[in-house]
Write a protein that holds these residues in place. Structure first.
Motif, PDB file in Angstrom:
ATOM      1  N   ASN A   1      -2.894  -4.708   2.482  1.00  0.00           N
ATOM      2  CA  ASN A   1      -2.233  -3.885   3.237  1.00  0.00           C
ATOM      3  C   ASN A   1      -3.586  -3.610   4.393  1.00  0.00           C
TER       4      ASN A   1
ATOM      5  N   VAL B   1      -2.937   3.990   1.508  1.00  0.00           N
ATOM      6  CA  VAL B   1      -4.476   3.768   1.442  1.00  0.00           C
ATOM      7  C   VAL B   1      -4.947   2.746   2.491  1.00  0.00           C
ATOM      8  N   GLY B   2      -4.267   1.517   2.244  1.00  0.00           N
ATOM      9  CA  GLY B   2      -4.610   0.527   3.166  1.00  0.00           C
ATOM     10  C   GLY B   2      -4.687   0.467   4.592  1.00  0.00           C
TER      11      GLY B   2
ATOM     12  N   ILE C   1      -3.787  -3.047  -1.766  1.00  0.00           N
ATOM     13  CA  ILE C   1      -4.567  -2.290  -0.946  1.00  0.00           C
ATOM     14  C   ILE C   1      -5.425  -3.388  -0.138  1.00  0.00           C
TER      15      ILE C   1
ATOM     16  N   SER D   1       4.374   6.321   2.778  1.00  0.00           N
ATOM     17  CA  SER D   1       3.895   6.414   1.398  1.00  0.00           C
ATOM     18  C   SER D   1       4.298   7.326   0.595  1.00  0.00           C
TER      19      SER D   1
ATOM     20  N   ALA E   1      -1.144   1.402  -2.225  1.00  0.00           N
ATOM     21  CA  ALA E   1      -1.691   0.785  -1.380  1.00  0.00           C
ATOM     22  C   ALA E   1      -1.346   0.827  -0.110  1.00  0.00           C
TER      23      ALA E   1
ATOM     24  N   SER F   1      -5.155  -2.986  -6.432  1.00  0.00           N
ATOM     25  CA  SER F   1      -6.392  -3.429  -5.808  1.00  0.00           C
ATOM     26  C   SER F   1      -6.097  -4.625  -4.777  1.00  0.00           C
TER      27      SER F   1
END
Length: 410
Positions: free
Chosen positions: A31, A153-154, A28, A260, A150, A25
């Protein structure tokens, strides 16, 4: 402070899961900002040098606080540092909502380094405590999946929120994701107090030099290699979105997606290979692949070139980083892991921070191609440092252990 040792071979315990979610968390949210803030700086009237300064100031403040958090982690509690990091990170992330000038943005980004320093130092130290020794590289590698997810997604989420909404929505979403880490930190409680241990720790503290309290010397060779590797990470996170924008390339979030997935693959298999065959088996090929990735990136003119570079970079970094982390943990005394992790992450910060600032000015005068070629050169320097410095330390430690074993047998 003393911690419970995990005597079983079970890896995915409750505390491992909570630390994983905590790290994921915070990563994320981090990033999202690594990608969004350079673009926000340009939106406010800045240039690529300001983008480099945002990353550099962030890292340098993290460096200043790492020794303190490493000391606090070893002598007081990992959990205290974990909570400090989560609260600070969430608060500063939401504070970007009022950053309407470059100067205020730089100030907030610098303060954000405090939270980043605490979260990464404490979570990495907790993992080194609870992972079974026989599965160390594997456990560290799996834990690295938190940052891999992360990274997938980030940046993509950041670009989506900016394009579909605005920067304020980006900061709100990142702040809410960061709040999850606070919840996780409140339920991680594996440490035990032992008065005898604390007394001995205090006695050792009075005999140690200040430098020994703040840094762990056994982690310095690993840190040298890591610093050179992370110059490229600073370049990747800071300049790729701006480079793509200058070429008129859209959907650059796909770079981070493919990167990733490649990172995910090597983190899953790389740790097991390092435990089974040795660190060099994964580190040396990984460094070679990373060098190639920056050469490809320097010459990229299309989205396909960026994606190829991302795949290569993910394969390389996913092999190198967990193996280096595992080496640091193995070489570091158990009661010095907080300082060891502080030294290791300080090396990351120095590499990323110096790289971002220096490469930011290089981008203004020599262009982005030069930025990524200099990054490739730094990976070559990391290779030389590993071969001639870190491997020598590893051989010396192994030789000393063998001599002690022989002496005990006699």
């Amino acid at each position: 402070m003393q911690v419970n040792r995990n005597n079983s071979e079970k890896l995915w315990t409750k505390d491992y899961w909570l630390t994983f979610i905590y790290a994921m968390s915070t990563s994320i949210a981090s990033n999202m900002l690594m990608t969004g803030l350079p673009l926000y700086a340009i939106h406010l009237g800045g240039d690529s040098s300001i983008s480099g300064m945002l990353f550099g100031f962030f890292m340098f403040v993290a460096i200043l606080f790492r020794p303190y958090f490493g000391k606090l982690s070893d002598e007081k509690s990992r959990r205290i540092v974990l909570i400090i990091g989560a609260v600070t990170t969430a608060f500063i992330t939401l504070s970007y909502l009022v950053a309407f000038s470059i100067s205020l943005l730089l100030i907030l980004r610098s303060l954000h380094g405090i939270g980043f320093s605490a979260t990464t130092n404490a979570s990495g130290t907790i993992i080194s405590d609870i992972v079974p020794k026989s599965r160390l590289a594997e456990g560290v590698g799996y834990f690295g999946l938190s940052s891999t997810i992360a990274t997938a997604v980030g940046p993509a989420l950041s670009i989506y929120l900016i394009q579909q909404f605005n920067y304020q929505i980006l900061f709100i979403v990142a702040g809410l994701i960061g709040l999850l880490s606070i919840v996780c930190s409140l339920f991680i409680n594996y440490e035990k107090r032992n008065p005898t241990f604390v007394g001995k720790a205090t006695e050792r503290k009075t005999k140690r030099k200040i430098s020994e309290l703040l840094f762990e010397k056994t982690a310095i060779p690993t840190g040298v290699v890591t610093a050179f590797v992370y110059v490229g990470m600073g370049a990747s996170l800071t300049f790729i979105p701006i480079f793509a924008l200058s070429l008129g390339i859209e959907d650059i979030g796909l770079y981070y997606t493919f990167y990733s997935f490649a990172l995910l693959f090597t983190r899953i298999v790389g740790g097991k290979l390092a435990d089974k065959y040795g660190s060099s088996y994964v580190i040396i090929p990984g460094l070679v692949i990373m060098t190639l990735s920056f050469v490809v990136l320097a010459n990229a003119q299309s989205l396909g070139g960026f994606i190829l570079s991302g795949v290569l970079y993910g394969l390389g970094l996913g092999s190198v980083e967990p193996a280096l982390n595992a080496i640091m943990i193995k070489l570091c005394p158990p009661d010095r892991r907080g300082a060891g992790n502080s030294t290791f992450f300080t090396a990351k910060d120095i590499g990323g921070g110096v790289g971002a600032i220096a490469l930011g000015f290089i981008s203004l005068h020599a262009g982005f191609k030069a930025v990524f070629l200099y990054s490739a050169l730094c990976i070559i320097l990391a290779f030389l440092a590993y071969v001639f410095i870190l491997r020598r330390q590893m051989r010396n430690v192994k030789r000393d252990e063998e001599l002690k074993l022989q002496a005990n047998i006699v």
